[in-house]
Design a protein around this motif. Structure first.
Motif, PDB file in Angstrom:
ATOM      1  N   ALA A  97       0.835  -1.204   0.000  1.00 59.21           N
ATOM      2  CA  ALA A  97       0.000   0.000   0.000  1.00 59.21           C
ATOM      3  C   ALA A  97       0.868   1.252   0.000  1.00 59.21           C
ATOM      4  CB  ALA A  97      -0.936  -0.006   1.199  1.00 59.21           C
ATOM      5  N   ALA A  98       1.964   1.224   0.765  1.00 61.06           N
ATOM      6  CA  ALA A  98       2.868   2.366   0.831  1.00 61.06           C
ATOM      7  C   ALA A  98       3.583   2.602  -0.490  1.00 61.06           C
ATOM      8  CB  ALA A  98       3.897   2.148   1.944  1.00 61.06           C
ATOM      9  N   GLN A  99       3.665   1.551  -1.313  1.00 62.18           N
ATOM     10  CA  GLN A  99       4.287   1.662  -2.624  1.00 62.18           C
ATOM     11  C   GLN A  99       3.255   1.963  -3.719  1.00 62.18           C
ATOM     12  OE1 GLN A  99       7.519   1.750  -3.233  1.00 62.18           O
ATOM     13  NE2 GLN A  99       7.883   1.572  -1.037  1.00 62.18           N
ATOM     14  N   ARG A 100       2.091   2.478  -3.314  1.00 61.83           N
ATOM     15  CA  ARG A 100       1.014   2.869  -4.226  1.00 61.83           C
ATOM     16  C   ARG A 100       0.391   1.675  -4.940  1.00 61.83           C
ATOM     17  NH1 ARG A 100       3.751   8.004  -7.277  1.00 61.83           N
ATOM     18  NH2 ARG A 100       5.283   6.395  -7.811  1.00 61.83           N
ATOM     19  N   GLY A 101       0.461   0.512  -4.269  1.00 64.46           N
ATOM     20  CA  GLY A 101      -0.133  -0.680  -4.838  1.00 64.46           C
ATOM     21  C   GLY A 101      -1.618  -0.780  -4.522  1.00 64.46           C
TER      22      GLY A 101
END
Length: 206
Positions: A97-101
């Motif tokens: 999520a933090a990697q814009r996934g």
């Protein structure tokens, strides 16, 4: 296939994947600073106090495209998408999520069982490091038809698969062996392989 990983090893894998992706982010920031980013002022920009930016590209493929409801029929249970779900801290899903996934969570109300899927679009360097860490600490699964791994600990099964440039992670107490995670893994793999381009919104494809 070797023995399933212990709780300690599972935590180590999670810590390694998070650290590795973070290291790639920091390396990118360092390279930009050394090369003089066009958007920078060119003057002293402080001591590098800016927070690292995500290295992943945004993944906007809808959850019901990645795993249609028909896939859950293989388990003989009904699962509902939890639209306001938040990934648990210090998990692969939280890191993705933090990697814009994209992170999707489905819940079976009857047994209160969840299936958590997370998909990240990452640079080759990050994918390679993740694959290497799982190769060392997890269990290879050839039947996923791509580079894939599976382990289970504390009653929670975890499957990882790599469909370049994507890292796919899926977890559930429903998964007791690689085969039980395969319907979800296969569905996600097919959806990603059918995407016209990384990070494209599958629902808009003609």
């Amino acid at each position: 296939m070797g023995p399933m990983t212990t709780r300690t090893t599972r935590r180590a894998i999670t810590a390694v994947t998070i650290a590795l992706v973070g290291a790639v982010v920091l390396a990118g920031c360092t390279d930009d600073a050394a090369g003089g980013s066009p958007s920078g002022s060119g003057q002293g920009s402080g001591s590098g106090s800016a927070a690292p930016k995500p290295v992943g590209s945004r993944v906007d493929i809808d959850c019901d495209v990645l795993v249609p409801q028909s896939v859950f029929a293989a388990y003989g249970e009904t699962f509902t998408l939890v639209t306001d779900a938040t990934p648990q801290k210090d998990t692969p899903a939280a890191d993705i999520a933090a990697q814009r996934g994209q992170v999707c969570v489905w819940r079976n109300g009857g047994r209160d069982t969840t299936v958590t899927l997370a998909v990240a679009d990452l640079p080759d360097a990050a994918i390679t490091k993740l694959e290497d860490s799982l190769f060392e600490d997890s269990n290879s699964v050839p039947t996923y038809t791509v580079e894939g791994y599976f382990d289970v600990t504390g009653g929670l099964g975890r499957a990882d698969a790599f469909v370049a440039p994507y890292w796919v992670n899926v977890e559930s107490a429903l998964f007791t062996e690689p085969g039980t995670a395969q319907p979800v893994v296969d569905s996600v793999r097919a959806a990603l392989a059918g995407s016209s381009s990384p990070s494209a919104t599958a629902s808009t494809t003609p």
